[in-house]
Design an enzyme around this catalytic site. Structure first.
Site, PDB file in Angstrom:
ATOM      1  N   CYS A   2       0.843  -1.192   0.000  1.00 40.55           N
ATOM      2  CA  CYS A   2       0.000   0.000   0.000  1.00 40.55           C
ATOM      3  C   CYS A   2       0.881   1.246   0.000  1.00 40.55           C
ATOM      4  CB  CYS A   2      -0.955   0.089   1.180  1.00 40.55           C
ATOM      5  SG  CYS A   2      -2.101  -1.269   1.300  1.00 40.55           S
ATOM      6  N   ARG A  27       3.920  -0.429  -4.806  1.00 38.85           N
ATOM      7  CA  ARG A  27       3.625  -0.923  -3.457  1.00 38.85           C
ATOM      8  C   ARG A  27       2.276  -1.636  -3.384  1.00 38.85           C
ATOM      9  NH1 ARG A  27       6.947   1.615   0.488  1.00 38.85           N
ATOM     10  NH2 ARG A  27       5.535   0.766   2.025  1.00 38.85           N
ATOM     11  N   TRP A  74      -2.847  -2.642  -1.677  1.00 35.83           N
ATOM     12  CA  TRP A  74      -2.573  -4.063  -1.831  1.00 35.83           C
ATOM     13  C   TRP A  74      -3.495  -4.738  -0.826  1.00 35.83           C
ATOM     14  CZ3 TRP A  74      -0.787  -8.182   1.173  1.00 35.83           C
ATOM     15  CH2 TRP A  74      -0.379  -9.316   0.453  1.00 35.83           C
ATOM     16  N   ASN A 100      -2.076   1.895   5.844  1.00 38.16           N
ATOM     17  CA  ASN A 100      -1.223   0.803   5.377  1.00 38.16           C
ATOM     18  C   ASN A 100      -0.907  -0.040   6.606  1.00 38.16           C
ATOM     19  OD1 ASN A 100       0.739  -0.797   4.159  1.00 38.16           O
ATOM     20  ND2 ASN A 100       2.342   0.747   4.357  1.00 38.16           N
ATOM     21  N   GLY A 101      -1.156  -1.345   6.540  1.00 41.19           N
ATOM     22  CA  GLY A 101      -0.901  -2.207   7.706  1.00 41.19           C
ATOM     23  C   GLY A 101      -2.129  -3.047   7.996  1.00 41.19           C
ATOM     24  N   GLU A 483      16.351 -18.695  -7.261  1.00 42.22           N
ATOM     25  CA  GLU A 483      16.042 -17.324  -7.669  1.00 42.22           C
ATOM     26  C   GLU A 483      15.527 -17.281  -9.111  1.00 42.22           C
ATOM     27  OE1 GLU A 483      15.501 -14.701  -6.220  1.00 42.22           O
ATOM     28  OE2 GLU A 483      15.839 -13.064  -7.632  1.00 42.22           O
ATOM     29  N   LYS A 487      11.851 -15.820 -10.129  1.00 37.80           N
ATOM     30  CA  LYS A 487      11.643 -14.761 -11.125  1.00 37.80           C
ATOM     31  C   LYS A 487      10.623 -15.207 -12.169  1.00 37.80           C
ATOM     32  CE  LYS A 487      12.846 -12.103  -9.407  1.00 37.80           C
ATOM     33  NZ  LYS A 487      13.508 -12.070  -8.149  1.00 37.80           N
ATOM     34  N   GLU A 490       6.981 -15.343 -10.612  1.00 40.23           N
ATOM     35  CA  GLU A 490       6.281 -14.143 -10.179  1.00 40.23           C
ATOM     36  C   GLU A 490       5.905 -13.212 -11.316  1.00 40.23           C
ATOM     37  OE1 GLU A 490       8.325 -11.878  -7.165  1.00 40.23           O
ATOM     38  OE2 GLU A 490      10.238 -12.051  -8.165  1.00 40.23           O
ATOM     39  N   HIS A 506      15.665 -37.483  -6.466  1.00 41.07           N
ATOM     40  CA  HIS A 506      14.866 -37.940  -5.322  1.00 41.07           C
ATOM     41  C   HIS A 506      13.403 -37.513  -5.448  1.00 41.07           C
ATOM     42  CE1 HIS A 506      18.453 -39.320  -3.306  1.00 41.07           C
ATOM     43  NE2 HIS A 506      19.033 -38.178  -3.626  1.00 41.07           N
ATOM     44  N   LYS A 605       5.598  -4.640  -3.764  1.00 36.72           N
ATOM     45  CA  LYS A 605       7.039  -4.537  -3.623  1.00 36.72           C
ATOM     46  C   LYS A 605       7.496  -4.771  -2.187  1.00 36.72           C
ATOM     47  CE  LYS A 605      11.155  -3.775  -5.063  1.00 36.72           C
ATOM     48  NZ  LYS A 605      11.766  -4.928  -5.723  1.00 36.72           N
TER      49      LYS A 605
HETATM   50  O1  M6R Z   1      12.277  -5.933   0.654  1.00 39.02           O
HETATM   51  P1  M6R Z   1      12.708  -7.352   0.960  1.00 39.02           P
HETATM   52  O2  M6R Z   1      14.016  -7.687   0.359  1.00 39.02           O
HETATM   53  O3  M6R Z   1      12.666  -7.650   2.420  1.00 39.02           O
HETATM   54  O4  M6R Z   1      11.608  -8.243   0.259  1.00 39.02           O
HETATM   55  C1  M6R Z   1      11.612  -9.626   0.388  1.00 39.02           C
HETATM   56  C2  M6R Z   1      10.662 -10.278  -0.588  1.00 39.02           C
HETATM   57  O5  M6R Z   1       9.351  -9.826  -0.379  1.00 39.02           O
HETATM   58  C3  M6R Z   1      11.047  -9.987  -2.040  1.00 39.02           C
HETATM   59  O6  M6R Z   1      12.369 -10.381  -2.310  1.00 39.02           O
HETATM   60  C4  M6R Z   1      10.093 -10.696  -3.005  1.00 39.02           C
HETATM   61  O7  M6R Z   1      10.247 -12.083  -2.900  1.00 39.02           O
HETATM   62  C5  M6R Z   1      10.321 -10.225  -4.431  1.00 39.02           C
HETATM   63  N1  M6R Z   1       9.063 -10.106  -5.098  1.00 39.02           N
HETATM   64  C6  M6R Z   1      11.196 -11.121  -5.213  1.00 39.02           C
HETATM   65  O8  M6R Z   1      11.341 -10.709  -6.529  1.00 39.02           O
END
Ligand code: M6R
Length: 610
Positions: A2, A27, A74, A100-101, A483, A487, A490, A506, A605
């Site tokens: 948010c 956000r 969000w 926000n929260g 990773e 990517k 997401e 396994h 984000k």
């Molecule tokens: O701001 P942060 O690094 O603490 O965020 C952690 C995760 O939320 C963040 O890395 C998320 O997994 C991303 N969308 C990955 O691309």
């Protein structure tokens, strides 16, 4: 998670707030809304969908108001529709809030207020704040007191802005566990959950502390705790420039951020790596230097991509410094009663510095008397402030929801940290110099991979119809496989799994058939031959192998359907190079599929809720 923004000053507010929301849309983008005070009344417009949907509804000519608040959501409580969009009003429409929260005890508060005759319109937890402030205001006839009393009743987290026709000259801001920055302009104030909404107006900012509130008027502001104790403010300067939060000709922020990595990787070690001495200077760790020297164990805690860089850090620190390292998901750390001892060092890694789970892990660390250290990107963020010492990664604002440059900058910092810890122990100066010399080469090597992005784009296009992907890697490159898969998932919504290459047999091997692309990091190191065996196992099941291999390795062409070459480097530094093609494959696949790369569905984000 948010974005919220408010303005008090001399400019017309509606356009300004919409622009602020656009800067923070990463956000959250489920719905957006604004409230302005016009002719003594609150006027609110809100709409599900992106800020551009809201913008179509706002006729700026209707408003000459110079005070207002806005929100991009969000969703947590209540689906993302028009009614659940913020701002939320009190039942008499005289108070408007953006939040926000999460208000954890909202159900009990709502029930209590309903029993007293107050009405609600939405399914959100946030609306209870507006109605509760109304109920208290009716008794105390003072907005500041009403907000303060309400905030003392709620459990949970808030970044909150309150606007009211009762006291039309002010905005009240407050925070607990959600960021809030107050920008100080010339006769104007802009308050937001993110400095990116402020920088266009001023570089002078005050970061509110947890449980602090600000009463903001045109002619000044005052801060105090929500217990009504006076607080002192510390004016700071925003460190980045406007150009950092613009696309600079790239189609997406994600692509821009991928291409920034030669510079951002270097910025993370610049001025810290003493290459000629084979050593490292880390000013942010001076006060914990002795604790680091004595440390018997390091725990690294993080979420998402930052957790993947933590895994790379584990391998590098154990190798160079010979200190046992454990990596914990921050979300697990605080709930499983992790044993912590006073001489433990807990490193919290976070791009945003606001991730609720990681912040909670920092609090838990402090509670148990161990030493929390931050590796954070956003300057002045909660994790940066709550940790005892830290190292900023200096990657500049990362706007793309899929983290890219933060990952490589985190590894840059973790590598020099490992060198620093190693040189405090048994790592020789000559080994230190050898590693430092190779770190200096990395930016140029990243650039060489980026120069081949067209080749990766063509491959991604060819594979874009695949519905599943498997990513494999061993040793330092196991986290890279994780990773790469994250990517892909997401931003393109293709199911992808990351696995240690040797573990494939396994279980995941059952998934492999002629339709399954398998991306394998197979760089030249001491386990290269073992990885080749893993490739053979995939080929035997007709899987399509995309190998990330070391330049000059012609042998691998006999085993892989497609080879993407990366320059040779030390094994511990390969993750930084190997991840670049994986970021590009995910990016170009998502573009090919027409996905919204910078704002993937359901994500935000910065995840400031648990
Ligand atoms: O701001 P942060 O690094 O603490 O965020 C952690 C995760 O939320 C963040 O890395 C998320 O997994 C991303 N969308 C990955 O691309």
């Amino acid at each position: 998670m948010c974005g919220i923004v408010g303005y008090v000053g001399n400019q017309k507010v509606s356009n300004l707030l919409i622009n602020g929301l656009k800067r923070m849309e990463y956000r959250g983008y489920d719905s957006a809304g604004i409230s302005v005070l016009q002719d003594g009344k609150i006027q609110t417009i809100k709409k599900s969908g992106k800020v551009s949907q809201l913008e179509k509804l706002v006729d700026h000519t209707l408003y000459d108001s110079t005070i207002g608040i806005a929100h991009t959501r969000w969703a947590t409580h209540g689906e993302p529709n028009d009614i659940n969009a913020h701002p939320h009003h009190s039942s008499d429409d005289k108070i408007s809030i953006v939040h926000n929260g999460i208000i954890e005890n909202y159900a009990a508060i709502k029930k209590n207020l309903q029993e007293k005759g107050y009405t609600f319109r939405s399914e959100t937890d946030s609306e209870v704040l507006a109605v509760m402030i109304q109920a208290i205001y009716e008794k105390v006839q003072c907005l500041e007191e009403a907000v303060r009393f309400a905030l003392n009743e709620v459990d949970g987290t808030f970044g909150l802005l309150v606007l009211s026709s009762h006291e039309p000259d002010r905005i009240i801001a407050a925070r607990r566990g959600s960021p809030m920055v107050l920008g100080i302009g010339d006769g104007e104030y802009i308050v937001a959950s993110d400095a990116s909404a402020i920088i266009q107006h001023t570089r002078q900012v005050v970061y509110l502390n947890d449980n602090e509130m600000a009463i903001i008027k045109r002619d000044g502001f005052e801060t105090k705790t929500i217990m009504n104790e006076a607080t002192t403010t510390h004016i700071q300067e925003i460190e980045f420039d406007l150009e950092h939060i613009e696309k600079a000709g790239y189609e997406h922020f994600m692509l821009k951020e991928i291409f920034e990595q030669p510079e951002t990787f270097r910025d993370a070690f610049r001025g810290r790596l003493l290459a000629d001495k084979g050593n490292v200077k880390l000013g942010g760790l001076t006060q914990v230097q002795e604790k680091l020297r004595q440390a018997k164990r390091i725990i690294i805690t993080a979420c998402g991509t930052s957790w993947h860089s933590a895994l790379v850090g584990e391998y590098i620190i154990e190798n160079l410094a010979q200190i046992p390292v454990e990596v914990e998901y921050a979300s697990e750390f605080r709930y499983r009663n992790t044993p912590l001892y006073p001489d433990d060092i807990v490193i919290a890694i976070s791009q945003s510095g606001e991730t609720a789970d990681t912040l909670a892990a920092v609090y838990e660390t402090k509670q148990k008397g161990a030493t929390p250290i931050g590796i954070v990107n956003v300057v002045g963020s909660s994790i940066a402030r709550e940790t005892e010492a830290g190292i900023y990664i200096h990657a500049g604002p990362e706007i793309g929801v899929a983290s890219t440059k933060a990952f490589t900058s985190q590894i840059s910092v973790l590598t020099i940290l490992a060198l620093y810890l190693g040189r405090m122990r048994n790592l020789s100066q000559s080994d230190g110099k050898r590693i430092a010399a190779e770190i200096l080469e990395i930016p140029d090597k990243i650039r060489r991979i980026l120069n081949r992005s067209d080749e990766i784009k063509a491959l991604a296009k060819k594979q874009a119809k695949s519905r599943n992907y498997l990513y494999l890697g061993r040793g330092y490159n196991f986290p890279v496989a994780l990773e790469g898969a994250l990517k892909m998932k997401e931003i393109s919504y293709i199911h992808a799994e990351g696995y240690p290459a040797a573990e494939m047999k396994h279980g995941p091997i059952a998934l492999i058939d002629e339709n399954m692309p398998v991306v394998i990091v197979a760089t030249k190191d001491e386990i290269y031959e073992k990885v080749i065996s893993n490739i053979q196992e995939v080929r035997a099941r007709k899987g399509k192998v995309i190998a990330i291999a070391t330049e000059g390795d012609e042998n691998i062409k006999d085993y892989a359907n497609h080879v993407i070459y990366i320059p040779s480097t030390l094994p511990m530094l390969t993750p930084v190079l190997a991840v670049i093609p994986l970021q590009l494959i995910a990016y170009y696949t998502a573009v090919e599929l027409g996905c919204n790369v910078d704002q993937p569905r359901n994500l935000a984000k910065s995840v400031t809720v648990e």
